[in-house]
Scaffold this motif. Structure first.
Motif, short mmCIF file in Angstrom:
data_model
loop_
_atom_site.label_atom_id
_atom_site.label_comp_id
_atom_site.label_asym_id
_atom_site.label_seq_id
_atom_site.Cartn_x
_atom_site.Cartn_y
_atom_site.Cartn_z
N ALA A 230 9.07 18.77 -4.84
CA ALA A 230 10.50 18.89 -4.56
C ALA A 230 11.26 17.61 -4.91
CB ALA A 230 10.71 19.25 -3.09
N SER A 231 10.68 16.46 -4.59
CA SER A 231 11.38 15.21 -4.86
C SER A 231 11.44 14.90 -6.37
CB SER A 231 10.76 14.04 -4.09
OG SER A 231 9.42 13.85 -4.43
N VAL A 232 10.36 15.17 -7.09
CA VAL A 232 10.36 14.95 -8.54
C VAL A 232 11.36 15.89 -9.22
CG1 VAL A 232 8.95 15.16 -10.64
CG2 VAL A 232 8.06 13.95 -8.65
N ALA A 233 11.41 17.12 -8.77
CA ALA A 233 12.40 18.05 -9.33
C ALA A 233 13.82 17.55 -9.08
CB ALA A 233 12.20 19.44 -8.73
N ALA A 234 14.09 17.06 -7.87
CA ALA A 234 15.42 16.53 -7.53
C ALA A 234 15.77 15.33 -8.40
CB ALA A 234 15.48 16.17 -6.05
N LEU A 235 14.82 14.44 -8.60
CA LEU A 235 15.07 13.28 -9.45
C LEU A 235 15.39 13.69 -10.89
CD1 LEU A 235 12.28 10.93 -8.09
CD2 LEU A 235 14.77 10.51 -7.97
N ASN A 236 14.77 14.75 -11.35
CA ASN A 236 15.05 15.22 -12.70
C ASN A 236 16.43 15.86 -12.81
OD1 ASN A 236 12.76 15.16 -14.97
ND2 ASN A 236 11.88 14.95 -12.92
N VAL A 237 16.90 16.54 -11.77
CA VAL A 237 18.27 17.05 -11.77
C VAL A 237 19.23 15.87 -11.89
CG1 VAL A 237 20.07 18.21 -10.43
CG2 VAL A 237 17.75 19.16 -10.49
N TYR A 238 18.98 14.83 -11.10
CA TYR A 238 19.83 13.64 -11.17
C TYR A 238 19.83 13.06 -12.59
CZ TYR A 238 22.04 9.19 -10.17
OH TYR A 238 22.91 8.12 -10.18
N ASP A 239 18.64 12.87 -13.14
CA ASP A 239 18.53 12.29 -14.47
C ASP A 239 19.28 13.12 -15.52
OD1 ASP A 239 17.46 10.42 -16.47
OD2 ASP A 239 16.26 12.14 -17.10
N MET A 240 19.17 14.42 -15.43
CA MET A 240 19.80 15.29 -16.41
C MET A 240 21.32 15.32 -16.29
SD MET A 240 17.42 16.69 -18.35
CE MET A 240 18.18 18.17 -19.00
N LEU A 241 21.84 15.07 -15.07
CA LEU A 241 23.29 15.17 -14.85
C LEU A 241 23.99 13.83 -14.63
CD1 LEU A 241 23.43 18.34 -12.56
CD2 LEU A 241 24.32 18.12 -14.89
N LYS A 242 23.25 12.73 -14.68
CA LYS A 242 23.86 11.44 -14.35
C LYS A 242 24.98 11.04 -15.31
CE LYS A 242 20.36 8.76 -16.75
NZ LYS A 242 19.12 8.04 -16.59
N ALA A 243 24.98 11.57 -16.53
CA ALA A 243 26.08 11.27 -17.45
C ALA A 243 27.39 11.88 -16.96
CB ALA A 243 25.75 11.78 -18.85
N ALA A 244 27.30 12.99 -16.23
CA ALA A 244 28.50 13.64 -15.71
C ALA A 244 29.03 12.94 -14.46
CB ALA A 244 28.21 15.11 -15.40
N SER A 245 28.11 12.36 -13.66
CA SER A 245 28.52 11.68 -12.43
C SER A 245 27.39 10.83 -11.89
CB SER A 245 28.95 12.68 -11.36
OG SER A 245 29.25 12.00 -10.15
N LYS A 246 27.71 9.62 -11.49
CA LYS A 246 26.73 8.76 -10.82
C LYS A 246 26.75 8.98 -9.31
CE LYS A 246 25.67 6.41 -14.59
NZ LYS A 246 26.01 7.34 -15.67
N ALA A 247 27.67 9.81 -8.82
CA ALA A 247 27.81 10.03 -7.38
C ALA A 247 26.94 11.18 -6.87
CB ALA A 247 29.27 10.30 -7.04
N ILE A 248 26.04 11.67 -7.67
CA ILE A 248 25.10 12.72 -7.24
C ILE A 248 24.23 12.14 -6.13
CG2 ILE A 248 23.14 14.12 -7.98
CD1 ILE A 248 24.37 13.99 -10.84
N GLU A 249 23.97 12.96 -5.11
CA GLU A 249 23.13 12.52 -4.00
C GLU A 249 21.92 13.43 -3.86
OE1 GLU A 249 25.08 11.99 -0.25
OE2 GLU A 249 26.92 11.29 -1.21
N ILE A 250 20.78 12.83 -3.60
CA ILE A 250 19.56 13.59 -3.28
C ILE A 250 19.37 13.45 -1.78
CG2 ILE A 250 17.07 13.73 -3.58
CD1 ILE A 250 17.51 12.56 -6.41
N THR A 251 19.19 14.59 -1.11
CA THR A 251 19.10 14.57 0.34
C THR A 251 18.24 15.74 0.83
OG1 THR A 251 20.43 14.47 2.37
CG2 THR A 251 21.20 15.97 0.64
N GLY A 252 17.97 15.74 2.11
CA GLY A 252 17.35 16.89 2.75
C GLY A 252 15.91 17.17 2.37
N LEU A 253 15.17 16.18 1.91
CA LEU A 253 13.76 16.40 1.59
C LEU A 253 13.01 16.62 2.89
CD1 LEU A 253 11.42 16.42 -0.49
CD2 LEU A 253 11.21 13.96 -0.07
#
Length: 169
Positions: free
Chosen positions: A122-145
């Motif tokens: 779950a955490s690796v998948a979340a980090l990959n969502v961040y990596d894929m979308l970080k160009a659109a926004s740096k304010a993405i948050e990963i939470t609730g693990l």
């Protein structure tokens, strides 16, 4: 005068030194675990995802594959975790109101549980969502693990409290 209680034995430390617990005497049984994580998306990241305009490609597909790979690499990342055979894994990645919800379910037949494999997926998948979308926004948050459920093993089954009764991430 009460007798002082003996401190519990630390399973991953002996004589003050870290160790991997010996599970060779434990029976291999079917064990499952499910974990979730949330990737909270600001409006600009959500818009890029929904419009399919993300320059890196589809974050949800990449996250799902990354979570599957992460479940198999857990012992490489969690220092005292046993390498176990992952006999089944599923990573669901869905776009919901607060953002991307990731649910990873992992199964094994081993003498120890798969909670860490599910949490890692779950955490690796979340980090990959961040990596894929970080160009659109740096304010993405990963939470609730968190661990959602587990079956098998000496400690028995576990089911987390329903998320609807908790604050939305």
């Amino acid at each position: 005068m009460s007798t002082p209680e003996k401190a519990p034995e630390l399973t991953h430390f002996r004589d003050g030194q870290p160790r991997m617990v010996d599970v060779s005497a434990k029976a291999a049984t079917i064990r499952t675990a499910a974990a979730e994580a949330w990737v909270v998306l600001p409006p600009e990241a959500r818009a890029a995802l929904e419009a399919g305009t993300n320059p890196k490609g589809d974050p949800l597909t990449v996250a799902r594959l990354a979570g599957l790979a992460g479940s198999k690499r857990t012992a490489d990342l969690i220092l005292l975790c046993h390498p176990i055979p992952v006999t089944g894994a599923d990573v669901q990645v869905t776009l919901e109101a607060p953002g991307v919800r990731i649910v990873a379910t992992v199964k094994t037949t081993a003498p120890t549980g798969v909670e860490m494999e599910a949490l890692t997926a779950a955490s690796v998948a979340a980090l990959n969502v961040y990596d894929m979308l970080k160009a659109a926004s740096k304010a993405i948050e990963i939470t609730g693990l968190r661990l959602l459920s587990k079956t098998g093993g000496k400690s028995g089954d576990y089911q987390a409290q329903d998320r609807r009764s908790l604050p939305v991430p």
